[in-house]
Design a protein around this motif. Structure first.
Motif, PDB file in Angstrom:
ATOM      1  N   TYR A   1      30.307 -71.261  28.105  1.00 38.57           N
ATOM      2  CA  TYR A   1      28.954 -71.546  27.633  1.00 38.57           C
ATOM      3  C   TYR A   1      28.381 -70.418  26.792  1.00 38.57           C
ATOM      4  N   SER A   2      28.943 -69.226  26.926  1.00 37.51           N
ATOM      5  CA  SER A   2      28.495 -68.121  26.074  1.00 37.51           C
ATOM      6  C   SER A   2      28.804 -68.426  24.606  1.00 37.51           C
ATOM      7  N   SER A   3      29.898 -69.139  24.369  1.00 39.88           N
ATOM      8  CA  SER A   3      30.248 -69.514  23.000  1.00 39.88           C
ATOM      9  C   SER A   3      29.216 -70.485  22.430  1.00 39.88           C
ATOM     10  N   TYR A   4      28.710 -71.377  23.290  1.00 38.98           N
ATOM     11  CA  TYR A   4      27.662 -72.280  22.820  1.00 38.98           C
ATOM     12  C   TYR A   4      26.342 -71.550  22.640  1.00 38.98           C
ATOM     13  N   GLY A   5      26.165 -70.452  23.356  1.00 40.03           N
ATOM     14  CA  GLY A   5      24.984 -69.627  23.103  1.00 40.03           C
ATOM     15  C   GLY A   5      25.014 -69.066  21.696  1.00 40.03           C
ATOM     16  N   ILE A   6      26.183 -68.630  21.257  1.00 37.54           N
ATOM     17  CA  ILE A   6      26.339 -68.142  19.880  1.00 37.54           C
ATOM     18  C   ILE A   6      26.121 -69.275  18.899  1.00 37.54           C
ATOM     19  N   GLU A   7      26.649 -70.462  19.233  1.00 35.39           N
ATOM     20  CA  GLU A   7      26.440 -71.620  18.355  1.00 35.39           C
ATOM     21  C   GLU A   7      24.945 -71.908  18.216  1.00 35.39           C
ATOM     22  N   ALA A   8      24.231 -71.859  19.328  1.00 36.46           N
ATOM     23  CA  ALA A   8      22.794 -72.144  19.309  1.00 36.46           C
ATOM     24  C   ALA A   8      22.040 -71.160  18.417  1.00 36.46           C
ATOM     25  N   LEU A   9      22.436 -69.886  18.456  1.00 34.56           N
ATOM     26  CA  LEU A   9      21.811 -68.885  17.584  1.00 34.56           C
ATOM     27  C   LEU A   9      22.076 -69.204  16.115  1.00 34.56           C
ATOM     28  N   ARG A  10      23.294 -69.665  15.831  1.00 34.14           N
ATOM     29  CA  ARG A  10      23.630 -70.027  14.454  1.00 34.14           C
ATOM     30  C   ARG A  10      22.784 -71.220  13.993  1.00 34.14           C
ATOM     31  N   TYR A  11      22.652 -72.211  14.873  1.00 39.67           N
ATOM     32  CA  TYR A  11      21.848 -73.390  14.527  1.00 39.67           C
ATOM     33  C   TYR A  11      20.385 -72.989  14.295  1.00 39.67           C
ATOM     34  N   ALA A  12      19.869 -72.146  15.171  1.00 37.79           N
ATOM     35  CA  ALA A  12      18.467 -71.728  15.054  1.00 37.79           C
ATOM     36  C   ALA A  12      18.235 -70.950  13.766  1.00 37.79           C
ATOM     37  N   SER A  13      19.206 -70.129  13.378  1.00 29.03           N
ATOM     38  CA  SER A  13      19.071 -69.345  12.147  1.00 29.03           C
ATOM     39  C   SER A  13      19.049 -70.264  10.924  1.00 29.03           C
ATOM     40  N   LEU A  14      19.919 -71.256  10.905  1.00 29.85           N
ATOM     41  CA  LEU A  14      19.955 -72.196   9.778  1.00 29.85           C
ATOM     42  C   LEU A  14      18.675 -73.020   9.716  1.00 29.85           C
ATOM     43  N   LEU A  15      18.180 -73.438  10.873  1.00 31.43           N
ATOM     44  CA  LEU A  15      16.930 -74.200  10.900  1.00 31.43           C
ATOM     45  C   LEU A  15      15.766 -73.359  10.403  1.00 31.43           C
ATOM     46  N   ALA A  16      15.692 -72.115  10.851  1.00 28.58           N
ATOM     47  CA  ALA A  16      14.603 -71.230  10.418  1.00 28.58           C
ATOM     48  C   ALA A  16      14.679 -70.975   8.918  1.00 28.58           C
ATOM     49  N   MET A  17      15.871 -70.798   8.405  1.00 27.40           N
ATOM     50  CA  MET A  17      16.051 -70.570   6.973  1.00 27.40           C
ATOM     51  C   MET A  17      15.603 -71.790   6.172  1.00 27.40           C
ATOM     52  N   PHE A  18      15.963 -72.978   6.675  1.00 34.40           N
ATOM     53  CA  PHE A  18      15.567 -74.217   5.995  1.00 34.40           C
ATOM     54  C   PHE A  18      14.035 -74.348   5.950  1.00 34.40           C
ATOM     55  N   VAL A  19      13.378 -74.145   7.084  1.00 37.58           N
ATOM     56  CA  VAL A  19      11.924 -74.287   7.152  1.00 37.58           C
ATOM     57  C   VAL A  19      11.233 -73.251   6.265  1.00 37.58           C
ATOM     58  N   PHE A  20      11.743 -72.015   6.295  1.00 32.79           N
ATOM     59  CA  PHE A  20      11.136 -70.952   5.487  1.00 32.79           C
ATOM     60  C   PHE A  20      11.228 -71.266   3.990  1.00 32.79           C
ATOM     61  N   LEU A  21      12.408 -71.667   3.538  1.00 26.79           N
ATOM     62  CA  LEU A  21      12.583 -71.968   2.110  1.00 26.79           C
ATOM     63  C   LEU A  21      11.770 -73.187   1.701  1.00 26.79           C
ATOM     64  N   LEU A  22      11.703 -74.176   2.582  1.00 27.34           N
ATOM     65  CA  LEU A  22      10.927 -75.377   2.261  1.00 27.34           C
ATOM     66  C   LEU A  22       9.449 -75.045   2.139  1.00 27.34           C
ATOM     67  N   LYS A  23       8.930 -74.272   3.086  1.00 28.19           N
ATOM     68  CA  LYS A  23       7.513 -73.897   3.057  1.00 28.19           C
ATOM     69  C   LYS A  23       7.193 -72.962   1.898  1.00 28.19           C
ATOM     70  N   SER A  24       8.214 -72.222   1.436  1.00 27.95           N
ATOM     71  CA  SER A  24       8.002 -71.274   0.337  1.00 27.95           C
ATOM     72  C   SER A  24       8.095 -71.940  -1.029  1.00 27.95           C
ATOM     73  N   GLY A  25       8.385 -73.225  -1.055  1.00 32.14           N
ATOM     74  CA  GLY A  25       8.463 -73.945  -2.315  1.00 32.14           C
ATOM     75  C   GLY A  25       9.837 -73.932  -2.953  1.00 32.14           C
ATOM     76  N   TRP A  26      10.835 -73.402  -2.249  1.00 36.82           N
ATOM     77  CA  TRP A  26      12.207 -73.416  -2.762  1.00 36.82           C
ATOM     78  C   TRP A  26      12.873 -74.721  -2.277  1.00 36.82           C
TER      79      TRP A  26
END
Length: 564
Positions: A225-250
Motif C-alpha cells: 500500500y505504500s506504493s499506492y501512497g506514492i501513486e496518490a501523491l502523483r495523482y494529487a500533483s497532476l490534479l493540482a497542476m491542472f487546476v492551477f493552469l486552468l485557473k491561471s488562464g492557460w
C-alpha cells in the motif's frame, strides 16, 4: 445433505457430460468437480461469455487465477459430480463445438464412441475453402468455415461431439491462399512451442501450479500500500497542476496534466478490476467504479465484461473483443473473411470502409490511438444505458452506481470545465482533443502487448499458461519508468497471474522466466521502441494483404462480369 453429498460424489463420464451440454447445460470442470453453472451465468459480474468459453473444459487454472479462494469455495454449490482422472476438453458450444444427446449416445457401443480425436481441436479457419482458387477467393467463399449465422448463438445438437466442420481428407479441395496462410501460422506456432500432447501439456500445468505456490510463498500477492501512497501523491500533483493552469488562464496547457492524470488513473482501475489492491471483491469494485466513472467517464463494469473474455480467449479473432476493431484495424488476415464475433454477436463485416481503411492502418495507427478514449466512452455508455450487466446477484447495483458516476463526470468535466471555465469554441475543442490525445500511450501499451503476437488457435488441448505466453508479450523498461507503463509492460506475467498487484510484477518476472526455461516456452520480451516496430510491421503486413485481397476481389468481380 446426504442426497447432496451423494450427488457430489457421483462420477460422471465423458458421455454424461456431453449429453448434458447437448441438452443446453453449462458444464465446467474445476478441481476434478463437475459444476453445472447455468444458475450463475446471469449473475456473473464478468458477464456470461467468460464462463461460456469454458463449457466442456477443465477450467481449474482459469477459475483459480481470476477468483479469490472464497469465490472458488462458493462455486462448489453448483457441483453435480466428479470426474475420474484427467479431463479431455471439448470445444465449447460458443466456439462451434457440437454435442450428442443422450439418445444419440445411447446407441453407441464403447468401441463406436470416440471420446477424443485430433479433429476436436482443429483450428478455427484451418479448413479449406469450398472452392479452389489460384489467388484469393471472393469474400463469401473465403469466409472461414466456422462463420456463424448472424442470429442468436444456439447450442448445437450434432451427431458428433467433435467439430462439426471437420471434412474427410479425401473430400477436401485445395486450400485458398488465405487458408494456406492460416495453416502456415499454425505450423510455425506448433514448431516454436511445446507439443500439444496430453503428457507435455500436463507437465506444463503442473509446473505452472508449482510456480503459483512459490509466488504465494514469497508474498507476491500481498499489496504494497505504500506504493499506492506514492501513486496518490502523483495523482494529487497532476490534479493540482491542472487546476492551477486552468485557473491561471492557460486553458490549452492545462489539458496536459489532465490527460496525464487520466492516463495514470487507468492503471488503478485495471488493478482494482482484477482485485489486485485489497483482494476484496466489493471494495476493489467500488475503487474501480469510482475512479473510472466519476473521475474518467468510463465504465469499469463494461471493462470487466470485455476484459475477462479477453483473458480467456486472448488474441482469438472470433472471440477476443480486444482485437476486433474493423473497419479500422485488423491484426490478422482472418478478419478479411466476415468472421462472426461471439462477443458482439454479429458478423464483423469486411465491407467497403474496411477495404478503404485497412491498407493504411500502419500509417494511421497512432492517430487511432490518439482517439482511443472516445471509443471507450462509446462502449461504456452503450453497456450502461442498455443494461448489459447483471441485474441480480452481488453486482446488481453496479450499473446504477456507474450511471450516477457518468452524470457526475459530465457535470464536472463537460459543464464545469469545458463549458464554464474555457472561453471560445476553438479553445474548448483543442482542450478536449489534447487532453484525450495525451492518453494515447495507454492505448498503445494495451495493443502493444497483443497485436504482434500469435492469433492462431492451437485447439482445446493447449494449456492455459502456454496460450497466455504464446499470445502476449512483455515490454522491457528501466525500473524508474514503471510508473509510466503502469504494470501493463508485464502483460504476459499479468495474464498468467492477473491478481498479482502491479507493483510486484517486476519481482515476479524472474520466477516466470525460470518457469519458461523449464518448460521450453519462449518468453516474449521486447523494448518499448522495438515492440512498437514489431506491431507496426505486423499492421503493415496485414495492410499489404488487405490491399492485395481487395485488388483480387475486384479483378475476380470484373472477370465474372465480362463472362456474363
Amino acid at each position: 445433505m446426504d442426497a447432496q453429498a451423494h450427488r457430489n460424489a457421483r462420477v460422471l463420464g465423458r458421455r454424461e457430460v456431453e449429453s448434458l451440454i447437448a441438452s443446453g447445460r453449462s458444464i465446467i470442470i474445476v478441481d476434478g468437480k463437475v459444476l453445472k453453472v447455468d444458475g450463475w451465468l446471469p449473475y456473473h459480474p464478468g458477464g456470461p461469455k467468460a464462463i461460456q468459453h469454458m463449457v466442456g473444459r477443465d477450467a481449474t487454472d482459469e477459475m483459480h487465477r481470476f477468483h479469490s479462494a472464497q469465490t472458488v469455495t462458493l462455486a462448489a454449490r453448483y457441483q453435480i459430480g466428479t470426474i475420474n482422472g484427467p479431463w479431455l476438453n471439448f470445444t465449447p458450444p460458443i466456439q462451434g463445438g457440437n454435442f450428442r444427446t443422450h439418445e444419440q449416445l445411447a446407441g453407441l457401443s464403447e468401441e463406436e464412441y470416440t471420446p477424443y480425436s485430433d479433429s476436436e481441436h482443429e483450428t478455427i479457419g484451418t479448413a479449406p475453402s469450398a472452392q479452389p482458387s489460384p489467388l484469393f477467393e471472393a469474400t463469401e467463399a473465403a469466409t472461414p468455415t466456422r462463420k456463424r449465422n448472424t442470429g442468436h448463438i444456439v447450442r448445437a445438437s450434432s451427431p458428433s461431439s467433435m467439430s462439426s466442420f471437420e471434412l474427410d481428407a479425401r473430400e477436401r479441395p485445395r486450400m485458398s491462399v488465405m487458408d494456406a496462410r492460416t495453416q502456415q501460422e499454425i505450423d510455425l506456432n506448433k514448431a516454436k512451442y511445446p507439443s500439444l500432447d496430453a503428457e507435455t501439456q500436463a507437465s506444463i500445468v503442473l509446473k505452472y501450479r508449482e510456480l503459483e505456490t512459490r509466488i504465494q510463498a514469497e508474498g507476491l500477492y500481498d499489496c504494497r500500500y505504500s506504493s499506492y501512497g506514492i501513486e496518490a501523491l502523483r495523482y494529487a500533483s497532476l490534479l493540482a497542476m491542472f487546476v492551477f493552469l486552468l485557473k491561471s488562464g492557460w486553458y490549452i496547457t492545462s489539458a496536459v496534466p489532465l490527460g496525464c492524470l487520466w492516463h495514470q488513473l487507468a492503471f488503478t482501475v485495471h488493478d482494482a478490476c482484477h482485485m489486485g489492491i485489497t483482494h476484496h471483491y466489493t471494495t476493489d469494485s467500488v475503487i474501480a467504479m469510482s475512479v473510472a466513472s466519476y473521475c474518467g467517464g468510463l465504465s469499469a463494469c463494461w471493462w470487466k465484461h470485455n476484459h475477462n473474455v479477453h483473458h480467456i480467449v486472448t488474441n482469438s479473432p472470433e472471440h477476443d473483443p480486444d482485437i476486433e476493431h474493423l473497419p479500422f484495424l485488423a491484426v490478422t488476415h482472418r478478419l478479411f473473411g466476415n468472421l462472426f464475433s461471439t462477443y458482439y454477436e454479429k458478423v464483423l463485416d469486411y465491407d467497403a470502409l474496411a477495404r478503404l481503411m485497412l491498407p493504411y492502418q500502419d500509417k494511421l495507427y497512432y492517430v487511432y490511438m490518439a482517439f482511443g478514449r472516445f471509443n471507450l466512452y462509446r462502449l461504456s455508455l452503450t453497456y450502461l444505458l442498455f443494461g448489459h450487466g447483471p441485474r441480480k446477484g452481488p453486482a446488481w447495483w453496479h450499473r446504477y452506481y456507474e450511471l450516477l458516476g457518468q452524470v457526475v463526470f459530465y457535470t464536472w468535466f463537460g459543464y464545469g470545465v469545458v463549458y464554464r471555465s474555457i472561453p471560445g469554441g476553438w479553445n474548448r475543442l483543442l482542450f478536449i482533443l489534447l487532453s484525450h490525445a495525451i492518453t494515447a500511450p495507454l492505448h498503445v501499451q494495451i495493443t502493444l502487448s497483443h497485436f504482434a503476437m500469435s492469433t492462431a488457435d492451437l485447439g482445446v488441448t493447449e494449456s492455459f499458461p502456454q496460450k497466455m505466453l504464446r499470445t502476449t508479450m512483455d515490454v522491457d523498461c528501466p525500473q524508474w519508468l514503471d510508473f509510466f507503463h503502469g504494470g501493463l509492460q508485464f502483460q504476459a506475467i499479468h495474464h498468467l497471474y492477473p491478481r498479482i498487484p502491479r507493483h510486484n510484477l517486476r519481482r515476479t518476472r524472474r520466477l516466470v522466466q525460470e518457469f519458461c526455461n523449464q518448460v521450453n516456452i519462449p518468453y516474449a520480451l521486447y523494448g518499448f521502441v522495438e515492440g512498437n516496430k514489431i506491431v507496426l510491421n505486423q499492421l503493415e503486413d496485414v495492410a499489404r494483404q488487405a490491399a492485395i485481397f481487395t485488388q483480387c476481389q475486384r479483378a475476380l468481380a470484373e472477370s465474372r462480369s465480362n463472362v456474363v
